[in-house]
Write a protein that holds these residues in place. Structure first.
Motif, PDB file in Angstrom:
ATOM      1  N   ARG A   1       1.037  -1.193  -0.086  1.00  0.00           N
ATOM      2  CA  ARG A   1      -0.016   0.078   0.008  1.00  0.00           C
ATOM      3  C   ARG A   1       1.218   1.257  -0.173  1.00  0.00           C
ATOM      4  O   ARG A   1       0.489   2.385  -0.558  1.00  0.00           O
ATOM      5  CB  ARG A   1      -0.932   0.109   1.263  1.00  0.00           C
ATOM      6  N   LYS A   2       1.972   0.995   0.633  1.00  0.00           N
ATOM      7  CA  LYS A   2       2.944   2.372   0.627  1.00  0.00           C
ATOM      8  C   LYS A   2       4.052   2.346  -0.592  1.00  0.00           C
ATOM      9  O   LYS A   2       4.766   3.164  -0.794  1.00  0.00           O
ATOM     10  CB  LYS A   2       3.800   2.080   1.795  1.00  0.00           C
ATOM     11  N   ASN A   3       3.654   1.565  -1.552  1.00  0.00           N
ATOM     12  CA  ASN A   3       4.201   1.336  -2.963  1.00  0.00           C
ATOM     13  C   ASN A   3       5.595   0.915  -2.795  1.00  0.00           C
ATOM     14  O   ASN A   3       6.534   1.321  -3.861  1.00  0.00           O
ATOM     15  CB  ASN A   3       3.988   2.802  -3.498  1.00  0.00           C
ATOM     16  N   LEU A   4       6.040   0.180  -1.957  1.00  0.00           N
ATOM     17  CA  LEU A   4       7.288  -0.540  -1.800  1.00  0.00           C
ATOM     18  C   LEU A   4       7.419  -1.576  -2.709  1.00  0.00           C
ATOM     19  O   LEU A   4       6.466  -2.639  -2.469  1.00  0.00           O
ATOM     20  CB  LEU A   4       7.728  -0.730  -0.527  1.00  0.00           C
ATOM     21  N   PRO A   5       8.457  -1.734  -3.513  1.00  0.00           N
ATOM     22  CA  PRO A   5       8.739  -2.987  -4.451  1.00  0.00           C
ATOM     23  C   PRO A   5       8.913  -4.376  -3.365  1.00  0.00           C
ATOM     24  O   PRO A   5       9.688  -4.389  -2.666  1.00  0.00           O
ATOM     25  CB  PRO A   5       9.823  -2.657  -5.185  1.00  0.00           C
ATOM     26  N   MET A   6       8.155  -5.102  -3.917  1.00  0.00           N
ATOM     27  CA  MET A   6       8.359  -6.662  -3.170  1.00  0.00           C
ATOM     28  C   MET A   6       8.309  -7.774  -4.312  1.00  0.00           C
ATOM     29  O   MET A   6       7.732  -7.288  -5.644  1.00  0.00           O
ATOM     30  CB  MET A   6       7.258  -6.815  -2.458  1.00  0.00           C
ATOM     31  N   PRO A   7       8.694  -9.006  -4.303  1.00  0.00           N
ATOM     32  CA  PRO A   7       8.446 -10.113  -5.189  1.00  0.00           C
ATOM     33  C   PRO A   7       7.038 -10.343  -5.203  1.00  0.00           C
ATOM     34  O   PRO A   7       6.167 -10.049  -4.351  1.00  0.00           O
ATOM     35  CB  PRO A   7       9.028 -11.150  -4.419  1.00  0.00           C
ATOM     36  N   ILE A   8       6.619 -10.772  -6.477  1.00  0.00           N
ATOM     37  CA  ILE A   8       5.178 -11.155  -6.573  1.00  0.00           C
ATOM     38  C   ILE A   8       4.793 -12.130  -5.516  1.00  0.00           C
ATOM     39  O   ILE A   8       5.331 -13.118  -5.469  1.00  0.00           O
ATOM     40  CB  ILE A   8       4.936 -11.733  -7.871  1.00  0.00           C
TER      41      ILE A   8
END
Length: 314
Positions: free
Chosen positions: A110-117
């Motif tokens: 929600r904070k637009n931090l990149p993560m693995p799918i």
């Protein structure tokens, strides 16, 4: 100033280090056994009692060291200290958020931090779709209750992935299914964040044998390997080498800790072709292991941060 360390279990190392460094700051360090705490939760006189009616009216700050198995009660006691006006290094809310891996990842997204799918489902009927969602095998399966690398399984083939996911679902155990970042080559970066700073970072690496490699001699992790899956039941803090991180990685690590409202955290990052990805975040970095195996001082910046925030509140 009197600083309390709230925990169910204390290590001799941490006890000694906090007292030793605390003296340099003029702090009195006291250790509060969580199981001996009881509370008056009334609106007029919120109080935490200890043992034989001892109270903590002179306490300036709390360093929470609450284990997974004591999250609920530990957070309740910590919340009571907050109501009493005691400064807490990590708040009760931030600890509860972080301990729920699914909620934590949703909040980071929600904070637009990149993560693995990452995929999540309840029914075995969705297993094939869930695996397809994260790009198919190889993939990683993580227990929602796992910590410090425990409860993480690498499934190399489609058959292994289906078997592992269905087995956990039948056991009614919460899991996350994540894409495998091939270019990371089994490595991730653990960033230790205090306030608005990454005080140091370490590279954790898995070798081809299924054991984590380490710069320290004669150290092995319990990193089991078979034909279809590598079971990662490792204490990952013991397997690392120092690494210099980029400005972007540093920014993402700090942003992740801030998103979870953590003043002290470890943030695990993967290096991928699409940039740094947040893998995990923990509110309970193991100070003893990190200090002993890196030679880095964590306690001093931790107490410096507490001192700075106590002065702000005066």
């Amino acid at each position: 100033m009197k600083i309390g360390v709230l925990s169910h279990k204390f290590s001799t190392y941490l006890h000694k280090r906090l007292e030793e460094v605390g003296r340099n700051f003029g702090f009195q360090i006291c250790f509060i056994q969580l199981s001996y705490c009881y509370m008056n939760i009334s609106a007029r006189s919120p109080t935490v009692y200890y043992r034989s009616n001892e109270t903590f009216q002179d306490l300036s700050a709390i360093i929470p060291r609450i284990m997974h198995t004591h999250t609920s009660y530990g957070a309740s006691v910590l919340r009571q200290f907050e109501r009493m006006g005691v400064y807490t290094l990590n708040s009760a809310l931030s600890i509860i958020w972080t301990r729920d891996k699914l909620r934590a990842l949703q909040h980071l997204a929600r904070k637009n931090l990149p993560m693995p799918i990452t995929g999540f489902a309840d029914s075995p009927q969705e297993t094939e779709k869930l695996i397809e969602l994260v790009g198919g095998a190889p993939l990683v399966v993580r227990l929602l209750e796992g910590s410090q690398g425990k409860g993480t399984i690498f499934a190399e083939t489609q058959q292994a992935a289906v078997s592992v996911v269905n087995a956990f679902k039948q056991l009614k155990t919460g899991i996350l299914v994540q894409e495998y970042i091939k270019e990371a080559e089994g490595s991730d970066i653990r960033c230790i964040v205090v306030g608005n700073k990454v005080i140091f970072s370490i590279l954790r690496t898995a070798d081809d044998t299924g054991f984590l490699s380490s710069s320290a001699p004669n150290i092995k992790c319990d990193f089991k390997h078979d034909a279809h899956e590598k079971k990662l039941s490792a204490n990952l803090e013991r397997c690392f080498t120092p690494v210099k991180i980029t400005a972007e990685e540093k920014k993402i690590a700090i942003a992740a800790a801030k998103a979870m409202k953590l003043n002290f955290a470890s943030v695990d990052i993967l290096r991928s072709h699409r940039g740094p990805l947040v893998l995990d975040i923990d509110c309970f970095p193991n100070i003893e292991i990190l200090e002993q195996f890196t030679g880095k001082d964590i306690v001093t910046p931790l107490l410096q941060f507490i001192e700075m925030n106590l002065k702000k509140s005066d």
